[in-house]
Scaffold this motif. Structure first.
Motif, PDB file in Angstrom:
ATOM      1  N   ALA A 130      -3.151  -6.132 -10.300  1.00 21.31           N
ATOM      2  CA  ALA A 130      -2.694  -6.814  -9.084  1.00 21.31           C
ATOM      3  C   ALA A 130      -1.234  -7.239  -9.219  1.00 21.31           C
ATOM      4  CB  ALA A 130      -3.577  -8.026  -8.799  1.00 21.31           C
ATOM      5  N   CYS A 131      -0.857  -7.753 -10.373  1.00 19.81           N
ATOM      6  CA  CYS A 131       0.515  -8.185 -10.616  1.00 19.81           C
ATOM      7  C   CYS A 131       1.476  -6.993 -10.539  1.00 19.81           C
ATOM      8  CB  CYS A 131       0.591  -8.850 -11.982  1.00 19.81           C
ATOM      9  SG  CYS A 131       2.213  -9.464 -12.399  1.00 19.81           S
ATOM     10  N   VAL A 132       1.124  -5.885 -11.172  1.00 19.13           N
ATOM     11  CA  VAL A 132       2.000  -4.706 -11.189  1.00 19.13           C
ATOM     12  C   VAL A 132       2.079  -4.070  -9.802  1.00 19.13           C
ATOM     13  CG1 VAL A 132       2.321  -2.393 -12.164  1.00 19.13           C
ATOM     14  CG2 VAL A 132       1.649  -4.289 -13.647  1.00 19.13           C
ATOM     15  N   VAL A 133       0.970  -3.993  -9.096  1.00 21.88           N
ATOM     16  CA  VAL A 133       0.986  -3.417  -7.745  1.00 21.88           C
ATOM     17  C   VAL A 133       1.843  -4.271  -6.812  1.00 21.88           C
ATOM     18  CG1 VAL A 133      -0.449  -2.913  -5.708  1.00 21.88           C
ATOM     19  CG2 VAL A 133      -1.167  -2.121  -7.962  1.00 21.88           C
ATOM     20  N   ASP A 134       1.744  -5.594  -6.911  1.00 15.83           N
ATOM     21  CA  ASP A 134       2.604  -6.468  -6.098  1.00 15.83           C
ATOM     22  C   ASP A 134       4.077  -6.225  -6.407  1.00 15.83           C
ATOM     23  OD1 ASP A 134       0.406  -7.591  -4.875  1.00 15.83           O
ATOM     24  OD2 ASP A 134       0.438  -9.454  -6.066  1.00 15.83           O
ATOM     25  N   LEU A 135       4.399  -6.089  -7.685  1.00 15.31           N
ATOM     26  CA  LEU A 135       5.774  -5.809  -8.086  1.00 15.31           C
ATOM     27  C   LEU A 135       6.220  -4.451  -7.543  1.00 15.31           C
ATOM     28  CD1 LEU A 135       8.297  -6.469  -9.816  1.00 15.31           C
ATOM     29  CD2 LEU A 135       7.163  -5.270 -11.694  1.00 15.31           C
ATOM     30  N   ALA A 136       5.363  -3.448  -7.646  1.00 13.01           N
ATOM     31  CA  ALA A 136       5.705  -2.113  -7.148  1.00 13.01           C
ATOM     32  C   ALA A 136       5.929  -2.107  -5.636  1.00 13.01           C
ATOM     33  CB  ALA A 136       4.597  -1.120  -7.538  1.00 13.01           C
ATOM     34  N   ARG A 137       5.105  -2.857  -4.920  1.00  6.70           N
ATOM     35  CA  ARG A 137       5.305  -2.963  -3.468  1.00  6.70           C
ATOM     36  C   ARG A 137       6.625  -3.642  -3.150  1.00  6.70           C
ATOM     37  NH1 ARG A 137      -0.595  -4.781  -2.555  1.00  6.70           N
ATOM     38  NH2 ARG A 137      -1.607  -2.848  -1.960  1.00  6.70           N
ATOM     39  N   ALA A 138       6.915  -4.743  -3.842  1.00  7.13           N
ATOM     40  CA  ALA A 138       8.152  -5.498  -3.598  1.00  7.13           C
ATOM     41  C   ALA A 138       9.379  -4.662  -3.888  1.00  7.13           C
ATOM     42  CB  ALA A 138       8.167  -6.770  -4.455  1.00  7.13           C
ATOM     43  N   ARG A 139       9.294  -3.784  -4.854  1.00  5.63           N
ATOM     44  CA  ARG A 139      10.434  -2.927  -5.241  1.00  5.63           C
ATOM     45  C   ARG A 139      10.495  -1.630  -4.427  1.00  5.63           C
ATOM     46  NH1 ARG A 139      14.021  -5.452  -8.864  1.00  5.63           N
ATOM     47  NH2 ARG A 139      12.799  -6.911 -10.052  1.00  5.63           N
ATOM     48  N   GLY A 140       9.464  -1.376  -3.611  1.00  4.22           N
ATOM     49  CA  GLY A 140       9.449  -0.147  -2.825  1.00  4.22           C
ATOM     50  C   GLY A 140       9.053   1.083  -3.636  1.00  4.22           C
ATOM     51  N   TRP A 141       8.385   0.846  -4.758  1.00  7.98           N
ATOM     52  CA  TRP A 141       7.988   1.968  -5.613  1.00  7.98           C
ATOM     53  C   TRP A 141       6.735   2.659  -5.114  1.00  7.98           C
ATOM     54  CZ3 TRP A 141       8.428  -1.294 -10.700  1.00  7.98           C
ATOM     55  CH2 TRP A 141       9.776  -1.537 -10.960  1.00  7.98           C
TER      56      TRP A 141
END
Length: 144
Positions: A130-141
């Protein structure tokens, strides 16, 4: 307490909270218990090098104050979680690829976590994912 001893973890069951260490000196395996670990118990994996103090327990040699000698940083989050370090966007590849869908990214991430650290519990995988997916979404990855 006896002197500091080195060895490798033969096996450690994170759920049951115990395992065994093969000391560098001697031929008898040493009992280890989660209550005697210095670091987080999920970090103690089969083959990990540890230092510990040898004691005699009721059933034989027992390790206390068990500390990891070398921790591979490739499978660990920095202390304090992802917020503790700055993550920059990767440089643009020669050929632009579209960002993967979140579902594809989540599936690949789960497989990577299972492959790299087999002792993670389901709840730990969900938290990290969940933490990594949130980061990936925020970065547009990834795309939603």
């Amino acid at each position: 307490m006896a002197g500091l001893t080195a060895g490798k973890i033969l096996r450690f069951d994170e759920v049951r909270g115990y395992g065994f260490i093969a000391p560098e000196v001697g031929d008898e395996d040493v009992f280890m218990h989660a209550n005697d670990l210095v670091d987080e118990k999920y970090l103690y994996q089969e083959g990990s090098e540890v230092e510990f103090f040898m004691e005699m327990g009721e059933k034989g040699p027992k390790a206390s104050h068990i500390r990891l000698v070398h921790q591979s940083t490739s499978h660990q989050l920095p202390r304090g979680g992802l917020a503790a370090r700055t993550v920059s966007a990767p440089s643009a590849p020669d050929t632009e690829r579209p960002a993967p869908a979140t579902d594809d990214f989540t599936r690949d991430l789960t497989e990577a976590l299972l492959d790299s650290v087999g002792s993670l519990t389901g709840d730990q995988i969900k938290q990290v994912r969940a933490c990594v997916v949130d980061l990936a979404r925020a970065r547009g990855w990834v795309t939603s």
